[in-house]
Scaffold this active site. Structure first.
Site, mmCIF file in Angstrom:
data_model
loop_
_atom_site.group_PDB
_atom_site.id
_atom_site.type_symbol
_atom_site.label_atom_id
_atom_site.label_comp_id
_atom_site.label_asym_id
_atom_site.label_seq_id
_atom_site.Cartn_x
_atom_site.Cartn_y
_atom_site.Cartn_z
ATOM 1 N N LYS A 35 60.581 30.130 10.793
ATOM 2 C CA LYS A 35 59.691 28.962 10.791
ATOM 3 C C LYS A 35 59.564 28.386 9.384
ATOM 4 O O LYS A 35 59.486 27.173 9.201
ATOM 5 C CB LYS A 35 58.323 29.357 11.350
ATOM 6 N N LYS A 63 63.083 28.106 17.225
ATOM 7 C CA LYS A 63 63.032 28.251 15.748
ATOM 8 C C LYS A 63 64.225 29.012 15.206
ATOM 9 O O LYS A 63 64.744 28.693 14.137
ATOM 10 C CB LYS A 63 61.735 28.944 15.330
ATOM 11 N N GLY A 117 52.202 30.691 23.225
ATOM 12 C CA GLY A 117 51.587 30.642 24.554
ATOM 13 C C GLY A 117 52.115 29.467 25.343
ATOM 14 O O GLY A 117 52.651 28.498 24.779
ATOM 15 N N GLY A 145 53.521 26.889 17.464
ATOM 16 C CA GLY A 145 53.171 26.546 18.847
ATOM 17 C C GLY A 145 52.392 25.249 18.992
ATOM 18 O O GLY A 145 52.930 24.165 18.778
ATOM 19 N N VAL A 197 57.450 25.599 15.362
ATOM 20 C CA VAL A 197 56.610 26.229 14.332
ATOM 21 C C VAL A 197 55.150 26.153 14.768
ATOM 22 O O VAL A 197 54.628 25.068 15.032
ATOM 23 C CB VAL A 197 56.759 25.532 12.951
ATOM 24 N N GLU A 226 58.558 20.113 17.472
ATOM 25 C CA GLU A 226 57.179 20.485 17.140
ATOM 26 C C GLU A 226 56.842 21.907 17.589
ATOM 27 O O GLU A 226 56.146 22.646 16.907
ATOM 28 C CB GLU A 226 56.215 19.493 17.813
ATOM 29 N N THR A 243 58.026 30.902 29.759
ATOM 30 C CA THR A 243 56.656 30.728 29.258
ATOM 31 C C THR A 243 56.410 29.284 28.824
ATOM 32 O O THR A 243 55.473 28.626 29.284
ATOM 33 C CB THR A 243 56.421 31.685 28.061
ATOM 34 N N VAL A 244 57.250 28.777 27.944
ATOM 35 C CA VAL A 244 57.024 27.436 27.383
ATOM 36 C C VAL A 244 57.403 26.354 28.387
ATOM 37 O O VAL A 244 56.652 25.375 28.573
ATOM 38 C CB VAL A 244 57.816 27.258 26.058
ATOM 39 N N GLY A 281 50.345 42.795 25.534
ATOM 40 C CA GLY A 281 51.242 41.646 25.655
ATOM 41 C C GLY A 281 51.250 40.761 24.416
ATOM 42 O O GLY A 281 51.813 39.668 24.432
#
Ligand SMILES: NC(=O)c1ccc[n+]([C@@H]2O[C@H](COP(=O)([O-])OP(=O)(O)OC[C@H]3O[C@@H](n4cnc5c(N)ncnc54)[C@H](OP(=O)(O)O)[C@@H]3O)[C@@H](O)[C@H]2O)c1
Length: 432
Positions: A206, A106, A303, A135, A133, A130, A14-15, A188
């Protein structure tokens, strides 16, 4: 002087795919702003055949992350696989080879952050986190840079989108936790195993990162009092509304007399507070500094593109600084304040008891509270059910957690109390 910065990515889920997309789509703008072109030269994944919705040349894909860690041409290793191992081992190996690190992990930083930052400090490399925490919300940068001249007094965060989505739906639609959780899983917004999110653990991870950064306290995750939202009922949300509060899962960190409170729990927040209005999957962090006073950061806490945006910002930051060899960024822990034990915090408390509707109940309960130095600000009793139990809600004045817990044990043992009492901590002004 380098001609370009070579990036190796471990993880393209995803990231990772969000970060890669941004690096590609905004390549020219990123080159101008970072001062050098940034090229992703190798990517490690588990499954080479998986469709990732983004075109990646087979020549740069590998299933062996060691090829990235050991590649002398790679300047920055971006770890986006998650979990403790092999993420930790790969990061430490990359650091020992002089590579800078970007991670959104995290869980890893909350538990092994001190070790990773110390290794980076010794090796003279940077660690960007960054994305770990909130997103896409730049809270790490805000604490590290924009607010660097402040002594931070407190942090209040809604930093788990899943829990906030569930609580928002329960509040707006008067629905039960399990019902909304199932819907969130279908949509989801919640994992098949939601324990980390609804149990408050992800929020605590976080918070550990934020506390370390804001107060220089290397906090141990197990020292953060953590309570999730699974026991929150529509009844308590409704009573909260009546009293002028919203129930939110808050990460709270406060500095008092050289000690830091760090806790995660459902919290009643006054309706008029900006953080009470943060709904759905959104995240928000309110930071109070001695100079800036209170500011609030708000946005998408997860996201692909929002978290990818945070990852890309870290890559660009490191790129800008690579040539200038800045001091490393690990927080100093010299003369760090200590963490305050949970039982010595003070708060306003909301209690809900299910008690038999019979004479003498109120005096028994108020007697216990009185003996434990807990003063009642407000009491609500709903409905009359001869011989049955009815909800009895008590809002206290500020009291000590230690006293509250002692009183709860005694109240729960009363014959007239028919269910385990519900306790929700309350933020905001002391009730009149
Ligand atoms: N998702 C979010 O919105 C979000 C927000 C903030 C922070 N984060 C953090 O960002 C990190 C990544 O999350 P994500 O949601 O992107 O995870 P994800 O979608 O599950 O992706 C994980 C990626 O890592 C790869 N991978 C896993 N183990 C590997 C190994 N041993 N060797 C090589 N590749 C491996 C997987 O390969 P395959 O694709 O081949 O399976 C996949 O590409 C986590 O630390 C997470 O906590 C995520």
């Amino acid at each position: 002087m380098k001609q370009k910065i070579n990036v190796g990515m471990i993880g393209l889920g995803t990231v990772g795919s969000g970060a890669l997309r941004i690096l590609r789509d905004n390549a020219e703008l990123i080159r101008k702003r970072a001062g050098l072109p940034i090229e992703v030269v190798k990517i490690a994944v588990r499954d080479l055949s998986r469709d990732r919705g983004i075109n990646v040349p087979a020549s740069i894909l590998t299933t062996n992350p060691r090829e990235i860690v050991d590649d002398p041409n790679i300047d920055i290793v971006v770890e986006l696989i998650g979990g403790y191992e092999p993420a930790k081992e790969l990061i430490l190996a990359a650091i020992s080879r002089g590579k800078h690190i970007v991670t959104a992990n995290k869980a890893l930083l909350a538990v092994h952050g001190a070790e990773i930052h110390e290794a980076a400090r010794r090796a003279g490399v940077m660690v960007g986190f960054e994305g770990s925490v909130a997103g896409g919300v730049p809270v790490i940068k805000a604490l590290k840079e924009a607010l660097a001249g402040n002594r931070i007094l407190s942090i209040y965060g809604i930093i788990n989108g899943t829990s906030n989505y569930i609580l928002s739906k329960m509040t707006d639609e008067q629905r039960a936790f399990d019902d909304v959780l199932r819907e969130a899983q279908r949509a989801g917004y919640a994992e098949a195993d939601p324990t980390f999110d609804v149990g408050g653990i992800d929020t605590a991870h976080k918070l550990a990162i934020l506390v370390n950064l804001a107060f220089g306290v290397p906090v141990n995750l197990k020292d953060i009092f953590t309570e999730g939202i699974t026991a929150i009922s529509p009844l308590d949300i409704e009573f909260g509304k009546t009293l002028g509060y919203k129930v939110k899962l808050l990460a709270i960190a406060k500095m008092h007399d050289g000690k830091v409170e760090a806790r995660v729990h459902p919290t009643m927040v006054p309706d008029e507070y900006p953080i009470a209005k943060v709904g759905g999957v959104y995240n928000a962090i309110q930071i109070v500094g001695d100079a800036c006073q209170d500011i609030m950061l708000y946005g998408r806490g997860a996201g692909s593109l929002p978290t990818g945006s945070a990852v890309v910002a870290d890559i660009m930051d490191i790129t800008r600084q690579i040539e200038s060899k800045p001091a490393t960024q690990a927080a100093s822990v010299n003369s760090a304040p200590t963490l305050q034990p949970m039982d010595s915090i003070s708060s306003v408390y909301y209690f809900r008891l299910m008690a038999l509707d019979q004479p003498g109940v109120l005096s028994q309960i108020s007697g216990i509270l009185g003996r434990h130095r807990i003063s009642i600000a407000q009491m609500i009793q709903r409905g009359r059910k001869q011989g049955g139990s009815v909800p009895l809600v008590i809002m206290t004045h500020t009291a000590l957690e230690h006293d509250i817990q002692k009183a709860l044990v005694e109240i729960e043992a009363l014959d007239c109390v028919t269910e385990k009492p519900v306790l929700i901590r309350v933020e905001g002004e002391e009730p009149a």
